[in-house]
Design a protein around this motif. Structure first.
Motif, PDB file in Angstrom:
ATOM      1  N   VAL A  83      62.311  52.974  59.880  1.00 51.08           N
ATOM      2  CA  VAL A  83      61.738  54.224  58.573  1.00 51.08           C
ATOM      3  C   VAL A  83      60.703  53.295  58.043  1.00 51.08           C
ATOM      4  N   LEU A  84      60.999  51.991  57.691  1.00 45.11           N
ATOM      5  CA  LEU A  84      59.814  51.333  56.766  1.00 45.11           C
ATOM      6  C   LEU A  84      58.375  51.270  57.710  1.00 45.11           C
ATOM      7  N   GLU A  85      58.440  51.202  59.015  1.00 48.18           N
ATOM      8  CA  GLU A  85      57.293  50.943  59.556  1.00 48.18           C
ATOM      9  C   GLU A  85      56.517  52.497  59.671  1.00 48.18           C
ATOM     10  N   THR A  86      57.318  53.562  59.783  1.00 49.89           N
ATOM     11  CA  THR A  86      56.981  54.850  59.498  1.00 49.89           C
ATOM     12  C   THR A  86      56.409  55.103  58.196  1.00 49.89           C
ATOM     13  N   THR A  87      56.997  54.721  57.073  1.00 49.12           N
ATOM     14  CA  THR A  87      56.785  54.787  55.683  1.00 49.12           C
ATOM     15  C   THR A  87      55.289  54.159  55.473  1.00 49.12           C
ATOM     16  N   TYR A  88      55.361  53.102  55.851  1.00 45.95           N
ATOM     17  CA  TYR A  88      54.397  52.013  55.576  1.00 45.95           C
ATOM     18  C   TYR A  88      53.590  51.557  56.863  1.00 45.95           C
ATOM     19  N   PRO A  89      52.559  52.399  57.361  1.00 43.24           N
ATOM     20  CA  PRO A  89      51.896  52.020  58.551  1.00 43.24           C
ATOM     21  C   PRO A  89      51.065  51.111  58.210  1.00 43.24           C
ATOM     22  N   GLY A  90      50.824  50.229  59.341  1.00 42.46           N
ATOM     23  CA  GLY A  90      49.859  49.360  59.129  1.00 42.46           C
ATOM     24  C   GLY A  90      50.821  47.754  58.814  1.00 42.46           C
ATOM     25  N   ARG A 100      60.917  40.719  56.104  1.00 41.49           N
ATOM     26  CA  ARG A 100      59.329  40.415  56.361  1.00 41.49           C
ATOM     27  C   ARG A 100      58.769  41.633  56.853  1.00 41.49           C
ATOM     28  N   ALA A 101      57.523  41.675  56.395  1.00 39.40           N
ATOM     29  CA  ALA A 101      56.362  42.605  56.853  1.00 39.40           C
ATOM     30  C   ALA A 101      55.190  41.699  56.918  1.00 39.40           C
ATOM     31  N   ASP A 102      54.501  41.956  58.314  1.00 40.23           N
ATOM     32  CA  ASP A 102      52.961  41.365  58.645  1.00 40.23           C
ATOM     33  C   ASP A 102      52.136  42.531  58.600  1.00 40.23           C
ATOM     34  N   ARG A 103      51.176  42.374  57.985  1.00 36.51           N
ATOM     35  CA  ARG A 103      49.993  43.465  58.041  1.00 36.51           C
ATOM     36  C   ARG A 103      49.414  43.192  59.476  1.00 36.51           C
ATOM     37  N   VAL A 117      47.865  41.262  50.660  1.00 39.69           N
ATOM     38  CA  VAL A 117      48.487  40.155  51.307  1.00 39.69           C
ATOM     39  C   VAL A 117      48.572  40.241  52.630  1.00 39.69           C
ATOM     40  N   ALA A 118      48.509  39.216  53.607  1.00 35.27           N
ATOM     41  CA  ALA A 118      48.550  39.461  54.920  1.00 35.27           C
ATOM     42  C   ALA A 118      50.261  39.540  55.481  1.00 35.27           C
ATOM     43  N   SER A 119      51.100  38.986  54.572  1.00 34.56           N
ATOM     44  CA  SER A 119      52.535  39.017  54.975  1.00 34.56           C
ATOM     45  C   SER A 119      53.546  38.992  53.850  1.00 34.56           C
ATOM     46  N   GLY A 143      40.651  52.301  50.284  1.00 39.68           N
ATOM     47  CA  GLY A 143      40.110  53.111  51.309  1.00 39.68           C
ATOM     48  C   GLY A 143      41.332  53.521  52.300  1.00 39.68           C
ATOM     49  N   GLY A 144      42.419  52.940  52.083  1.00 42.91           N
ATOM     50  CA  GLY A 144      43.410  53.353  53.167  1.00 42.91           C
ATOM     51  C   GLY A 144      43.533  52.215  54.435  1.00 42.91           C
ATOM     52  N   TYR A 145      44.569  52.465  55.162  1.00 43.56           N
ATOM     53  CA  TYR A 145      44.987  51.523  56.169  1.00 43.56           C
ATOM     54  C   TYR A 145      44.008  51.499  57.249  1.00 43.56           C
ATOM     55  N   ASN A 146      43.102  52.399  57.454  1.00 41.33           N
ATOM     56  CA  ASN A 146      42.150  52.276  58.498  1.00 41.33           C
ATOM     57  C   ASN A 146      40.819  51.803  58.237  1.00 41.33           C
TER      58      ASN A 146
END
Length: 147
Positions: A83-90, A100-103, A117-119, A143-146
């Motif tokens: 769910v987190l990866e769907t909610t927070y793309p990228g 842990r999350a890595d950008r 931050v990168a992580s 400007g967003g994730y892309n």
């Protein structure tokens, strides 16, 4: 425990738990069970065991109940990560005792200047989701994730 009682206890345990566990009794009289499936992903982190043992069938059944709770905890965490990866793309999210999350992809210079931050890593789920939400806001402002 007589041989007949032993077989009956083994049969009862196998009937109830045999779809998950291979159950046996050692020559020394100790009860053992090994999971049919290997431990995978978060199951290892939360303490799931591939093999459990006990002095009696009742205690082995208790071990199965303990393991069932851990297996469910691992499944819950795995679903949260999805769910987190769907909610927070990228972000690639994992759990190893810490959230842990890595950008992905790497952050841009504009995002870095804005505080992206990168992580991220924290033991607290609540703090982790707060940090991810803050990062999402910063990324949106750039400007967003892309971008």
């Amino acid at each position: 425990m007589t041989a007949d009682t032993e077989v009956t206890a083994l049969d009862l345990l196998a009937q109830e738990f045999g779809d998950i566990w291979q159950i046996m009794r050692s020559d020394a009289g100790r009860w053992w069970a090994t999971r049919h499936k290997p431990i995978a992903g978060v199951e290892d982190v939360v303490g799931c065991s591939r093999t459990v043992d006990a002095d009696t069938p009742a205690k082995l059944s208790q071990r199965f109940a303990e393991q069932a709770k851990l297996i469910q905890q691992a499944a819950d965490i795995t679903e949260i990560l999805r769910v987190l990866e769907t909610t927070y793309p990228g972000w690639s999210t994992t759990y190893d005792g810490h959230w842990r999350a890595d950008r992905t992809p790497p952050i841009t210079s504009a995002q870095a200047a804005a505080g992206v931050v990168a992580s991220l890593s924290t033991p607290s789920y609540e703090e982790f989701t707060e940090q991810l939400a803050k990062q999402a806001t910063l990324i949106d402002r750039c400007g967003g994730y892309n971008t």
